[in-house]
Design an enzyme around this catalytic site. Sequence first.
Site, PDB file in Angstrom:
ATOM      1  CG  LEU A  33      -7.230  21.021 -32.161  1.00 30.23           C
ATOM      2  CD1 LEU A  33      -7.667  22.473 -32.724  1.00 30.23           C
ATOM      3  CD2 LEU A  33      -6.018  20.974 -31.297  1.00 30.23           C
ATOM      4  CG  HIS A  34      -9.157  17.470 -26.490  1.00 28.10           C
ATOM      5  ND1 HIS A  34      -8.993  18.482 -25.478  1.00 28.10           N
ATOM      6  CD2 HIS A  34      -8.281  16.693 -26.412  1.00 28.10           C
ATOM      7  CE1 HIS A  34      -7.681  18.021 -24.824  1.00 28.10           C
ATOM      8  NE2 HIS A  34      -7.282  17.473 -25.562  1.00 28.10           N
ATOM      9  N   GLY A  36     -10.295  20.684 -24.416  1.00 27.81           N
ATOM     10  CA  GLY A  36      -9.310  21.149 -23.588  1.00 27.81           C
ATOM     11  C   GLY A  36      -8.374  22.261 -24.296  1.00 27.81           C
ATOM     12  CG  HIS A  37      -6.091  20.875 -27.776  1.00 22.95           C
ATOM     13  ND1 HIS A  37      -6.831  19.478 -27.876  1.00 22.95           N
ATOM     14  CD2 HIS A  37      -4.952  20.511 -27.733  1.00 22.95           C
ATOM     15  CE1 HIS A  37      -5.858  18.505 -27.969  1.00 22.95           C
ATOM     16  NE2 HIS A  37      -4.623  19.247 -27.540  1.00 22.95           N
ATOM     17  CD  GLN A  61       5.724  16.145 -27.764  1.00 20.40           C
ATOM     18  OE1 GLN A  61       6.140  17.275 -28.304  1.00 20.40           O
ATOM     19  NE2 GLN A  61       4.771  16.076 -27.105  1.00 20.40           N
ATOM     20  CE  LYS A 154      -4.389  14.623 -19.632  1.00 20.96           C
ATOM     21  NZ  LYS A 154      -3.495  14.533 -20.800  1.00 20.96           N
ATOM     22  CG  ASP A 155       0.163  17.412 -20.814  1.00 23.01           C
ATOM     23  OD1 ASP A 155       0.207  16.311 -20.897  1.00 23.01           O
ATOM     24  OD2 ASP A 155      -0.812  18.210 -21.421  1.00 23.01           O
ATOM     25  CB  SER A 190      -6.222  13.039 -23.310  1.00 24.50           C
ATOM     26  OG  SER A 190      -5.261  12.316 -24.009  1.00 24.50           O
ATOM     27  CB  SER A 191      -5.468  13.763 -28.662  1.00 26.98           C
ATOM     28  OG  SER A 191      -5.350  15.310 -28.719  1.00 26.98           O
TER      29      SER A 191
HETATM   30  P1  AMP Z   1      -1.373  18.124 -26.771  1.00 31.87           P
HETATM   31  O1  AMP Z   1      -2.014  18.428 -28.061  1.00 31.87           O
HETATM   32  O2  AMP Z   1      -1.855  17.005 -26.060  1.00 31.87           O
HETATM   33  O3  AMP Z   1       0.216  18.135 -26.942  1.00 31.87           O
HETATM   34  O4  AMP Z   1      -1.699  19.312 -25.965  1.00 31.87           O
HETATM   35  C1  AMP Z   1      -1.408  20.878 -26.454  1.00 31.87           C
HETATM   36  C2  AMP Z   1      -2.040  21.617 -25.104  1.00 31.87           C
HETATM   37  O5  AMP Z   1      -3.096  21.331 -24.834  1.00 31.87           O
HETATM   38  C3  AMP Z   1      -0.855  21.421 -23.861  1.00 31.87           C
HETATM   39  O6  AMP Z   1      -0.781  22.651 -23.370  1.00 31.87           O
HETATM   40  C4  AMP Z   1      -1.822  20.666 -22.996  1.00 31.87           C
HETATM   41  O7  AMP Z   1      -1.353  20.814 -21.598  1.00 31.87           O
HETATM   42  C5  AMP Z   1      -3.287  21.123 -23.230  1.00 31.87           C
HETATM   43  N1  AMP Z   1      -4.444  20.089 -23.223  1.00 31.87           N
HETATM   44  C6  AMP Z   1      -4.432  18.826 -23.293  1.00 31.87           C
HETATM   45  N2  AMP Z   1      -5.474  18.719 -22.687  1.00 31.87           N
HETATM   46  C7  AMP Z   1      -6.022  19.201 -21.854  1.00 31.87           C
HETATM   47  C8  AMP Z   1      -7.144  19.533 -21.008  1.00 31.87           C
HETATM   48  N3  AMP Z   1      -7.988  18.523 -20.660  1.00 31.87           N
HETATM   49  N4  AMP Z   1      -7.477  20.724 -20.718  1.00 31.87           N
HETATM   50  C9  AMP Z   1      -6.702  21.623 -20.834  1.00 31.87           C
HETATM   51  N5  AMP Z   1      -5.552  21.838 -21.479  1.00 31.87           N
HETATM   52  C10 AMP Z   1      -5.161  20.442 -22.134  1.00 31.87           C
END
Ligand code: AMP
Length: 286
Positions: A33-34, A36-37, A61, A154-155, A190-191
């Site tokens: 997590l970062h 954004g999460h 995926q 972001k996505d 982003s991770s």
């Molecule tokens: P992930 O762990 O990359 O699958 O992302 C999980 C959720 O976090 C998804 O809904 C992503 O769109 C969201 N997410 C990833 N990066 C960001 C970011 N920089 N800002 C906001 N949401 C994010």
Amino acid sequence: MKIIRSIKSMQSFSRQMAAKGKTTAVVPTMGYLHEGHVSLVSRAQKEADVVVTTIFVNPAQFAPSEDLARYPRDEKRDIRLIEAALGKASKNAAIFIPKAEDMYPADFETWVIVEKLTSVLEGARRPTHFRGVTTVVAKLFNIVRPDVAVFGQKDFQQAMVLGRMTRDLGYPIKFIVAPTVREEDGLAKSSRNAYFDEQGRWEAVALYYALQTAREMVKAGISAAGPITREMQAVIRATSPTAEIDYIAFNDAKTLENRTEVSKGTICSLAVRIRGVRLIDNLKLK
Ligand code: AMP
């Protein structure tokens, strides 16, 4: 905070919360997590009594050629970050960390597919990606039974696809898309940024520079996608000489229809490989 690893325990937690009249918000993630999460978790906290964050690096995926095996993981740190974000509310929260073999038993054969929205952009480049995303999120919805779900801009195509799935399948879920959180220089958190060495990290800002260039050109009255694309390509090359541009695209933010002219509701998105790491980003231009 409860750490839940079995599907049965998650289902029983959800039933207990519902029986107590508590609403639940889910934040699906792949962990590592970062901020954004964390912003999604904080938003979820505002929306419901109980926040369930899910951590699952979803094999379905990833294509065989992609980075499933080396996708970064740090469960302990993830738990600490969620606890810190929720503060006192973490008392009522849970983290669901299912096992791949429980989510996908050996004879698994049922898929959820959103057809048209997944035929372009990321879906065109990663043909089995979105059915993996929609299937796992449908499963998570069925297991967690949330009242609210929070995803990131972001996505943005993923958020659109999942929003469509939520509506089409009749899930009684409030669907929230939260803004992209960026590093100080503009790189979207982003991770996968963890893959970069120092040089790569510098060059990764190329995507953001390109999107800013597009926005400036639109502000200056240029609306044809062709010249904007060429300028974006030049900015990327200047920032990261070895970058491989997968696509730069202009689409209607509601329908994903291709746009050759930027008009109201046009979103620009791009995928670029910087020193072997594939990044995506997007910006609404008007
Ligand atoms: P992930 O762990 O990359 O699958 O992302 C999980 C959720 O976090 C998804 O809904 C992503 O769109 C969201 N997410 C990833 N990066 C960001 C970011 N920089 N800002 C906001 N949401 C994010």
